[in-house]
Design an enzyme around this catalytic site. Structure first.
Site: not given
Ligand code: CO
Length: 214
Positions: A42, A44, A46, A98, A101
């Site tokens: 992803c 993302d 993090r 994750h 998400c």
């Molecule tokens: Co995500």
């Protein structure tokens, strides 16, 4: 919060430290790229691929998008997959989702009418297909977690069934489904979930080349 100017200074400091610790590190990398792994994860912030699996630059080939999707017609992802398998000769592909998400969470909520809805629609389709599994979870939070897992499993199947992987079948490229918890920093192997999914939906399989008359 760092400012944009800080990033270039950070880079210089990191580069100097790395070169002090391992003289010639960048010179060696410049001459070759031989990563052992392909990471599909992803976007993302993090979930930074190299960092969470403890790998230096040069060791993992990375593709990231919102909700770690492998969409059958996504030329970007398919080009990465083709290059990873057929040029870099990578043997292990990791699809990593994750918990928490945003893309998966959005798929269980009404659409916003924005462009990203078109992308999230792929996750909505998974939610629709596996509605009974998702709704069997007792809370909204647990339903999101379950959909995060199912999403990884479906994307693993998409990689395994892609024409790129099928054409390279004799090389036995392994495709792993993992999920990362942003709340504890740990990865978990979802392979049993993926295998269970295969049993549920064998119809996604593409016919082998000889059966298709090629
Ligand atoms: Co995500």
């Amino acid at each position: 919060m760092p400012r944009i100017e800080d990033l270039l200074q950070n880079n210089r400091a990191w580069r100097d430290q790395t070169e002090r610790d391992r003289p010639g590190f960048f010179q060696n990398l410049a001459s070759q790229q031989e990563p052992r792994f392909l990471w599909i994860g992803c976007a993302d912030s993090r979930v930074p691929a190299n960092q969470i699996i403890g790998l230096d630059p040069g060791m993992v080939f990375v593709h990231r998008n919102v909700a770690n999707l492998v969409v059958h017609s996504d030329l970007n992802c398919l080009a990465v997959l083709d290059y990873a398998v057929n040029v870099l000769r990578i043997q292990d592909i990791i699809v990593c989702g994750h918990y928490g998400c945003g893309g998966v969470t959005a798929a269980l909520q009404p659409g916003s009418g924005r462009i990203v809805d078109h992308w999230i629609r792929h996750v909505r389709d998974i939610a629709k297909f596996y509605r009974s599994e998702v709704e069997a979870e007792p809370t909204a939070a647990a339903q999101i977690r379950r959909l995060c897992e199912l999403n990884v499993a479906v994307q693993v199947v998409h990689v395994r069934e892609s024409p790129v992987l099928q054409a390279a079948a004799e090389r036995n490229v392994r495709v792993h489904g993992w999920i990362y918890d942003v709340a504890d920093g740990l990865l978990r192997d979802l392979t049993p979930t993926v295998d269970a999914l295969r049993a549920i939906e064998p119809a996604c399989r593409i016919a082998p080349p000889d059966a298709a008359g090629r």
